[in-house]
Write a protein that holds these residues in place. Structure first.
Motif, short mmCIF file in Angstrom:
data_model
loop_
_atom_site.label_atom_id
_atom_site.label_comp_id
_atom_site.label_asym_id
_atom_site.label_seq_id
_atom_site.Cartn_x
_atom_site.Cartn_y
_atom_site.Cartn_z
N LEU A 233 0.83 -1.22 0.00
CA LEU A 233 0.00 0.00 0.00
C LEU A 233 0.86 1.26 0.00
O LEU A 233 0.60 2.19 -0.75
CB LEU A 233 -0.92 0.01 1.23
N THR A 234 1.86 1.29 0.89
CA THR A 234 2.73 2.46 0.97
C THR A 234 4.19 2.03 0.88
O THR A 234 4.92 2.14 1.84
CB THR A 234 2.53 3.23 2.28
N PRO A 235 4.60 1.50 -0.28
CA PRO A 235 6.00 1.06 -0.36
C PRO A 235 6.95 2.25 -0.23
O PRO A 235 6.71 3.31 -0.83
CB PRO A 235 6.09 0.42 -1.75
N HIS A 236 7.97 2.09 0.59
CA HIS A 236 8.95 3.16 0.80
C HIS A 236 10.22 2.67 0.13
O HIS A 236 10.98 1.89 0.69
CB HIS A 236 9.13 3.33 2.32
N PHE A 237 10.42 3.12 -1.11
CA PHE A 237 11.38 2.43 -1.98
C PHE A 237 12.84 2.63 -1.63
O PHE A 237 13.70 2.02 -2.25
CB PHE A 237 11.11 2.77 -3.44
N THR A 238 13.16 3.47 -0.65
CA THR A 238 14.57 3.51 -0.25
C THR A 238 14.91 2.27 0.57
O THR A 238 16.07 2.00 0.83
CB THR A 238 14.90 4.77 0.57
N SER A 239 13.87 1.54 0.97
CA SER A 239 14.12 0.33 1.75
C SER A 239 14.25 -0.88 0.85
O SER A 239 13.48 -1.05 -0.10
CB SER A 239 12.97 0.11 2.72
N ALA A 240 15.23 -1.73 1.18
CA ALA A 240 15.42 -2.92 0.36
C ALA A 240 14.25 -3.90 0.50
O ALA A 240 14.02 -4.71 -0.38
CB ALA A 240 16.73 -3.61 0.74
N GLN B 159 15.73 5.27 6.17
CA GLN B 159 16.02 4.74 4.84
C GLN B 159 15.47 3.33 4.67
O GLN B 159 14.91 2.99 3.63
CB GLN B 159 17.53 4.73 4.61
N VAL B 160 15.60 2.48 5.68
CA VAL B 160 15.28 1.06 5.49
C VAL B 160 13.83 0.70 5.82
O VAL B 160 13.42 -0.42 5.55
CB VAL B 160 16.21 0.14 6.31
#
Lengths: 417, 256
Positions: free
Chosen positions: A95-102, B139-140
């Protein structure tokens, strides 16, 4: 009064100075996650060898490994779900992907991979499904009606089984299998990135980590598929022996084909094993040679506390012994089975030593943490993150496979395809 | 026939997609509300720890646990105090039992009593979230549940955290943990609910020795800013590139 449960406290013991909030937060389920993902990728790649590159000798196992990879698929996500503290929020990365996260891309990569596998299976089995709808038409009984209803749903309205339509199906299978290979590798290689990019962790932080993970995934995937291939062929040999007697020509032919295929595949296994070990040793030597600030504590963990796990169980029993077994002349199926089991064990220990070993020392570099796998669960947490949780994950693919095989049989279906 | 099926499927997909958009996502937020919730750019909250002044009483740890409702009897804590004892043979002994919340009433360290004559130096170091300029934890986070406000504080949305623990792993300072009650990631927030209302943090108020101070780095007249600008201060673990914003006076090389 509600129970205060500090995540990690249960299975962590500390030695010397660790920060107060440090515990082994990533435990057995995070060991299972890359292990199971590797197996999914391996099973799919094997089936693609037949569908894309037309390796005819893999025809039987290709269908099996494709369906088996579908059975393994939900299990790759299962350890993550069991690990989450808020399992019900598992949909949020989509729903809310935070793309700096792997991790954010996991849901996307995983579901696109799932779509590829499911649609490939649909195209492979479409003709069979249509045939089932016809076959069950006049059969009495509620069970047959339910199955027919299920199959009717599965056709999704596509009843065309003309030669032209089937040819289109085959083309679609080929394309999907070809797209699937890089996606399968990506799904796995990026599990390595999740660890390799954690700069706070001295053991994980390495650009080699994703490559090491892909190599060992391919190793474990090939090993599992070879093992299942042996099991299937042995079963075939056994059933032929039962039907025709021990000395029959067909039994010998089967045995010969089996050993031939296994010998051919083992060359790939050896190659990937060499690549995986070389990369791991390169990483180790580089750390020792550059001897950065973290090396003192890493050395004491690797050569001291975890020596048995790393050098005896992983490199010795899991790599060196099977390597020798595979290289020795006059290969037999029995020796091969031992070698393959050891290879699978070696890859599991590699995951263990990365995940648990990476948390065996404090971020302060002044203390150690020990992991005690919870065996007898006394609450949900110690079940999920304990031996039985891990066993649940390990057993589920076989149960799923049993169920899926009832609907779309992939063992001993000579007619279709 | 096939055409109407297509239409049916299309409508179904569109309907399902529309239904899956939660109504709360459509809520309009006024600019004032946004500013109040994410701070403003005229402030950069920083912390100053004077290790020379800390006596290891642990009042800050107690105050923090009470103020921020982290259960008292669990070993996890948003802030803690470490004790360092360096002996004449060059050995460094470190401990922080229960985060130092009970102070340090005995000379016993890790079940070992150190002879006072053997001690060459000893000191206390308070620790808390560094509210990094370049936070690894933000960040992660795979869902964006942890975020940085415009005034520099890193916060966690307890209603959105999935509890994967990636942020806990990513923090080089070990400040994060899982809240024993809420079961989501937890850490020091510089008492954001207090500082945004003009109060000091609970630990600063509890410290009788002035070892802990909070200030606004963007205000040149702030006493904390003056110390950071004019005196020699250090930060913890700058090699990770996180640009920590908790500054220390009298930081020893032995401090981890």
């Amino acid at each position: 009064m509600e129970e205060l449960f500090v995540h990690g406290l249960e299975w962590t013991t500390k030695d010397l100075f660790c920060y107060p909030n440090e515990f082994i937060y990533w435990s057995i389920q995070i060991v299972m996650y890359p292990y199971m993902t590797g197996l999914v990728a391996g099973a799919f790649v094997l089936s693609s060898l037949y569908h894309v590159f037309g390796q005819e000798d893999l025809k039987d196992i290709a269908r099996f490994s494709l369906v088996f990879s579908l059975a393994l698929l939900p299990v790759a996500a299962m350890p993550l779900l069991m690990h989450l503290q808020q399992t019900l929020r598992a949909i949020e990365p989509l729903l809310t992907p935070h793309f700096t996260s792997a991790i954010a891309a996991f849901g996307i990569v995983f579901s696109s991979y799932a779509l590829i596998v499911i649609s490939e299976i649909w195209f492979v089995y479409r003709e069979f499904i249509v045939a089932q709808v016809e076959a069950l038409k006049d059969k009495p009984g509620a069970g047959n009606a339910v199955m027919r209803f299920l199959y009717r749903g599965m056709t999704m309205g596509a009843y065309d089984v003309s030669e032209k339509a089937i040819a289109t199906d085959h083309r679609a299978v080929k394309i999907l299998a070809a797209i699937g290979i890089p996606v399968a590798c990506f799904l796995h290689g990026y599990a390595g990135f999740i660890f390799g990019s954690v700069k706070a962790n001295a053991l994980w932080m390495s650009p080699l980590m994703p490559v090491i993970f892909i190599m060992s995934a391919v190793v474990s995937g090939i090993a599992l598929c070879m093992l299942t291939y042996i099991v299937i062929m042995e079963w075939k040999k056994f059933s032929t022996t039962l039907a025709r007697g021990r000395g029959d020509q067909a039994v010998k032919v089967l045995g010969g084909v089996e050993l031939d295929v296994i010998k051919k595949t083992s060359r790939y296994l050896l190659g990937f094993l060499i690549a995986a070990i070389s990369l791991e040793l390169l990483d180790l030597i580089f750390r020792g040679y550059t001897a950065m600030k973290s090396w003192d504590i890493l050395r004491s963990v690797m050569y001291g506390k975890d020596f048995i796990n790393i050098f005896v169980l992983q490199y010795g029993l899991g790599n060196l012994v099977p390597f020798t077994l595979l290289l020795l002349p006059k290969m037999t199926i029995r020796r091969m089975v031992v070698a393959l089991c050891l290879v699978l064990y070696g890859v599991f220990m590699m995951r263990w030593n990365v995940v648990i070993g990476g948390q065996a020392f404090s971020l302060s570099f002044a203390g150690y943490m020990h992991y005690h796998l919870p065996i007898i669960p006394h609450n949900l947490e110690t079940f999920k993150e304990g031996l039985f949780g891990a066993l649940t994950v390990a057993v589920t693919p076989f149960l799923l496979f049993w169920g899926i095989n009832k609907i779309i049989p992939c063992l001993n279906v000579p007619k279709i395809d | 026939m096939s055409c109407s099926r297509r239409k049916f499927l299309k409508t179904t997909i569109a309907g399902a997609a529309a239904a899956s958009v939660p109504l709360s996502a459509l809520k309009f937020i006024s600019p004032d509300e946004v500013r109040a919730s994410v701070g403003d750019e005229k402030t950069r909250w920083v912390f100053l720890v004077d290790t020379q002044k800390c006596v290891g009483c642990g009042f800050c740890v107690k105050a923090c646990k009470l103020e921020n409702e982290v259960p008292y009897d669990v070993p996890v804590t948003r802030t803690w105090v470490e004790r360092y004892v360096v002996t004449r043979d060059g050995q460094t002994h470190i401990d922080s039992p229960d985060g130092g919340r009970e102070g340090y009433p005995t000379a016993k360290m890790n079940d070992e009593v150190i002879d006072p004559k053997e001690i060459s130096k000893a000191f206390f170091v308070p620790k808390l979230c560094n509210q990094c300029q370049n936070p690894a934890c933000v960040q992660v986070c795979p869902v964006g549940a942890t975020y940085q406000t415009l005034d520099g504080v890193v916060l966690i949305d307890r209603k959105w955290c999935i509890g994967c623990g990636y942020c806990v792993m990513a923090c080089p300072y070990g400040v994060r943990f899982f809240h024993p009650v809420h079961k989501v990631a937890e850490k020091c927030t510089f008492c954001y609910h207090r500082i945004s209302q003009g109060l000091k943090t609970a630990c600063v108020d509890a410290c009788s020795f002035g070892a802990r101070q909070i200030g606004n780095l963007k205000d040149p007249n702030d006493p904390v800013t003056r110390v950071i600008m004019n005196e020699r201060v250090a930060v913890l673990k700058d090699e990770y590139g996180t640009k920590p914003q908790v500054f220390y006076i009298g930081l020893d090389k032995e401090v981890r």
